[in-house]
Design a protein around this motif. Structure first.
Motif, mmCIF file in Angstrom:
data_model
loop_
_atom_site.group_PDB
_atom_site.id
_atom_site.type_symbol
_atom_site.label_atom_id
_atom_site.label_comp_id
_atom_site.label_asym_id
_atom_site.label_seq_id
_atom_site.Cartn_x
_atom_site.Cartn_y
_atom_site.Cartn_z
ATOM 1 N N ALA A 201 12.829 -36.019 33.687
ATOM 2 C CA ALA A 201 12.569 -35.077 32.604
ATOM 3 C C ALA A 201 11.546 -34.004 32.992
ATOM 4 N N ILE A 202 11.135 -33.925 34.253
ATOM 5 C CA ILE A 202 10.228 -32.871 34.735
ATOM 6 C C ILE A 202 11.037 -31.923 35.608
ATOM 7 N N LYS A 203 11.066 -30.682 35.224
ATOM 8 C CA LYS A 203 11.839 -29.692 35.949
ATOM 9 C C LYS A 203 11.045 -29.153 37.130
ATOM 10 N N SER A 204 11.717 -29.016 38.266
ATOM 11 C CA SER A 204 11.102 -28.436 39.467
ATOM 12 C C SER A 204 11.931 -27.245 39.906
ATOM 13 N N ILE A 205 11.360 -26.418 40.751
ATOM 14 C CA ILE A 205 12.006 -25.180 41.135
ATOM 15 C C ILE A 205 13.172 -25.399 42.092
ATOM 16 N N ILE A 206 13.095 -26.425 42.944
ATOM 17 C CA ILE A 206 14.176 -26.757 43.883
ATOM 18 C C ILE A 206 14.382 -28.265 43.898
ATOM 19 N N PRO A 207 15.576 -28.730 44.217
ATOM 20 C CA PRO A 207 15.821 -30.176 44.282
ATOM 21 C C PRO A 207 15.231 -30.788 45.545
ATOM 22 N N ALA A 208 14.972 -32.077 45.486
ATOM 23 C CA ALA A 208 14.438 -32.795 46.647
ATOM 24 C C ALA A 208 15.549 -33.075 47.646
ATOM 25 N N PRO A 209 15.226 -33.171 48.931
ATOM 26 C CA PRO A 209 16.248 -33.522 49.931
ATOM 27 C C PRO A 209 16.834 -34.903 49.649
ATOM 28 N N GLU A 210 17.993 -35.139 50.148
ATOM 29 C CA GLU A 210 18.649 -36.434 49.957
ATOM 30 C C GLU A 210 17.827 -37.534 50.624
ATOM 31 N N GLY A 211 17.620 -38.603 49.870
ATOM 32 C CA GLY A 211 16.873 -39.741 50.387
ATOM 33 C C GLY A 211 15.375 -39.660 50.150
ATOM 34 N N TYR A 212 14.901 -38.517 49.688
ATOM 35 C CA TYR A 212 13.458 -38.377 49.420
ATOM 36 C C TYR A 212 13.147 -38.934 48.035
ATOM 37 N N VAL A 213 12.151 -39.797 47.967
ATOM 38 C CA VAL A 213 11.739 -40.395 46.706
ATOM 39 C C VAL A 213 10.661 -39.527 46.083
ATOM 40 N N VAL A 214 11.004 -38.851 45.000
ATOM 41 C CA VAL A 214 10.075 -37.943 44.330
ATOM 42 C C VAL A 214 9.050 -38.746 43.543
ATOM 43 N N ASN A 215 7.795 -38.396 43.691
ATOM 44 C CA ASN A 215 6.717 -39.090 42.985
ATOM 45 C C ASN A 215 5.751 -38.041 42.437
ATOM 46 N N PHE A 216 5.920 -37.697 41.147
ATOM 47 C CA PHE A 216 5.053 -36.693 40.541
ATOM 48 C C PHE A 216 3.635 -37.207 40.317
ATOM 49 N N GLU A 217 3.500 -38.519 40.208
ATOM 50 C CA GLU A 217 2.178 -39.088 39.959
ATOM 51 C C GLU A 217 1.324 -39.106 41.213
ATOM 52 N N ASN A 218 1.951 -39.389 42.333
ATOM 53 C CA ASN A 218 1.208 -39.470 43.599
ATOM 54 C C ASN A 218 1.987 -38.735 44.690
ATOM 55 N N PRO A 219 2.066 -37.398 44.613
ATOM 56 C CA PRO A 219 2.882 -36.638 45.574
ATOM 57 C C PRO A 219 2.201 -36.533 46.930
ATOM 58 N N GLN A 220 3.000 -36.193 47.927
ATOM 59 C CA GLN A 220 2.449 -35.951 49.258
ATOM 60 C C GLN A 220 1.670 -34.633 49.256
ATOM 61 N N THR A 221 0.620 -34.590 50.041
ATOM 62 C CA THR A 221 -0.194 -33.365 50.163
ATOM 63 C C THR A 221 -0.522 -33.133 51.637
ATOM 64 N N GLN A 222 -0.867 -31.901 51.958
ATOM 65 C CA GLN A 222 -1.320 -31.580 53.316
ATOM 66 C C GLN A 222 -2.347 -30.452 53.260
ATOM 67 N N TYR A 223 -3.328 -30.549 54.165
ATOM 68 C CA TYR A 223 -4.387 -29.555 54.349
ATOM 69 C C TYR A 223 -5.265 -29.363 53.112
ATOM 70 N N VAL A 224 -5.238 -30.318 52.196
ATOM 71 C CA VAL A 224 -6.082 -30.201 51.010
ATOM 72 C C VAL A 224 -7.504 -30.649 51.336
ATOM 73 N N VAL A 225 -7.635 -31.838 51.914
ATOM 74 C CA VAL A 225 -8.963 -32.348 52.274
ATOM 75 C C VAL A 225 -9.599 -31.453 53.328
ATOM 76 N N GLU A 226 -8.804 -31.026 54.309
ATOM 77 C CA GLU A 226 -9.332 -30.147 55.356
ATOM 78 C C GLU A 226 -9.834 -28.827 54.759
ATOM 79 N N SER A 227 -9.108 -28.308 53.783
ATOM 80 C CA SER A 227 -9.522 -27.055 53.148
ATOM 81 C C SER A 227 -10.836 -27.219 52.405
ATOM 82 N N TYR A 228 -10.983 -28.319 51.675
ATOM 83 C CA TYR A 228 -12.235 -28.565 50.958
ATOM 84 C C TYR A 228 -13.410 -28.651 51.936
#
Length: 408
Positions: free
Chosen positions: A6-33
């Motif tokens: 029930a949460i709309k996103s701009i593009i669909p996820a690749p096949e086989g990818y498990v979408v997790n809105f609660e705990n999504p993957q991130t990159q370069y966030v900690v490094e940026s801080y």
């Protein structure tokens, strides 16, 4: 557009990818801080050092100092926008793991940050160019400085306008729901142009002072060190190149919110380095005031004791306009709050038809750690004798004497 749980996103996820809105993957966030915490602090300290040196020590607050402050405010604004995007989860995450509302917020952030950063970068580079303008009065050098100012300001103004009016209607720049019916320019090309302009203007600012530095009368070691000070600005060339390399794949991927995280990291690095590079010119004067031993200078107290009458212990006599290499360096970097020296007219420039010319030397205002001798107020009278045309054979050669600091 895709919908997951029930949460709309701009593009669909690749096949086989498990979408997790609660705990999504991130990159370069900690490094940026981490980078922001360290470099923002350093950039602020460098700025405070420059302002304190120019206002409290040298008492010379100039237009380029105000422009540096403007550059710091704009660069801070751009970084804060990107940080807010990361905090909200709109940057550094996969596009299929953020909602439409978050993607709209991402679009607003990714528009506001480059707009602020364009003028922030332009302000920092214009400040450097205005500083270079004081280094050499040569007309050719001045023309190159003004050309650099024109190119820098004009190019970044064009980038600002292109980004702001990239879409018709303008709201399509931050509202993805309007994109299907909107007419937009290739914003990816605009970002590439911005990176290329950054590289070109960095190279211009790096090369501009080198010919003047090489002509200075100082030891080669000091010349190399001075070139190194200006060469620190070449670090921003490297960051611009890296940012350009990162942007190229981001133009062809629909998962821009993920790829842009690495680009933001390099923007944080570059924005703060720009401010620090603008503040390097006053760093030596700052340490000369507070910690002279760190840069190999003697303290002001030591100078006053060893030179009881204001003359150097060096046995070599000094003439008008002569000085040690360190003094030359201070004068070149515009970090010496002494007067510009004794306003003696050149013998060749004087009007030969004038019978008598009087040149006055005023006491120079100098700080306590100046290496110059105390200049006493004295008047020098120069008298020209016109040779008669019928006495050409009795013309004598004139050898001007140079004042060496000893009483006549």
């Amino acid at each position: 557009m895709s919908s997951t749980d029930a949460i709309k996103s701009i593009i669909p996820a690749p096949e086989g990818y498990v979408v997790n809105f609660e705990n999504p993957q991130t990159q370069y966030v900690v490094e940026s801080y981490t980078v922001v915490a360290v470099e923002m602090t350093l950039a602020f300290l460098f700025l405070v050092q420059r302002l304190y040196t120019k206002v409290a020590i040298m008492k010379q607050f100039q237009p380029e100092d105000a422009i540096v402050v403007v550059a710091w405010v704009l660069c801070m604004g751009a970084q804060i926008c990107l940080l807010l995007g990361m905090t909200d989860g709109a940057i550094g995450r996969h596009a299929w793991e953020i909602s439409i509302d978050q993607y709209t917020y991402y679009s607003k952030v990714i528009l506001a940050a480059p707009l602020l950063y364009a003028f922030g970068t332009a302000s920092a580079k214009c400040s450097l160019a205005m500083f270079y303008r004081r280094l050499n009065p040569n007309r050719i050098f001045q023309a190159f400085v003004w050309f650099t100012l024109f190119v820098t300001f004009g190019a970044y103004t064009s980038i600002f306008s292109s980004l702001l009016f990239a879409c018709k209607p303008i709201a399509a720049s931050w509202d993805p729901l309007l994109l299907p019916t909107a007419i937009c320019l290739n914003r990816g090309g605009i970002y590439i142009a911005q990176a290329v302009i950054g590289i070109v203007t960095d190279v211009m600012l790096l090369v501009l002072p080198i010919p003047t530095v090489l002509k200075l009368q100082m030891p080669n070691k000091q010349k190399i060190g001075l070139v190194g000070i200006f060469g620190v600005g070449s670090i921003t060339i490297a960051t611009s190149v890296v940012r350009l390399i990162i942007l190229l794949p981001a133009l062809t991927t629909p998962d821009q919110t993920w790829v842009i995280g690495q680009g933001c990291l390099w923007i944080f690095i570059e924005a703060n380095l720009l401010i620090m590079c603008c503040c390097l010119s006053t760093l030596r004067r700052f340490f000369k005031h507070f910690a002279p031993h760190l840069i190999g200078e003697s303290s002001s107290t030591g100078n006053s004791k060893s030179n009881s009458r204001g003359f150097s212990n060096n046995k070599a006599q000094r003439t008008f306009g002569s000085s040690g290499a360190k003094r030359t360096l201070d004068t070149f970097m515009n970090t010496n709050n002494d007067s510009n020296g004794i306003p003696l007219s050149s013998f060749d420039d004087m009007d030969k038809s004038t019978k008598t010319t009087v040149v006055k030397a005023q006491r120079a205002h100098r700080d306590s750690d100046s290496e110059e001798a105390i200049l006493f107020e004295r008047s020098v009278q120069v008298t020209y004798e016109e040779a008669r045309q019928d006495q050409k054979s009795d013309v004598r050669s004139h050898k001007p004497q140079v004042w060496t600091g000893n009483r006549l």
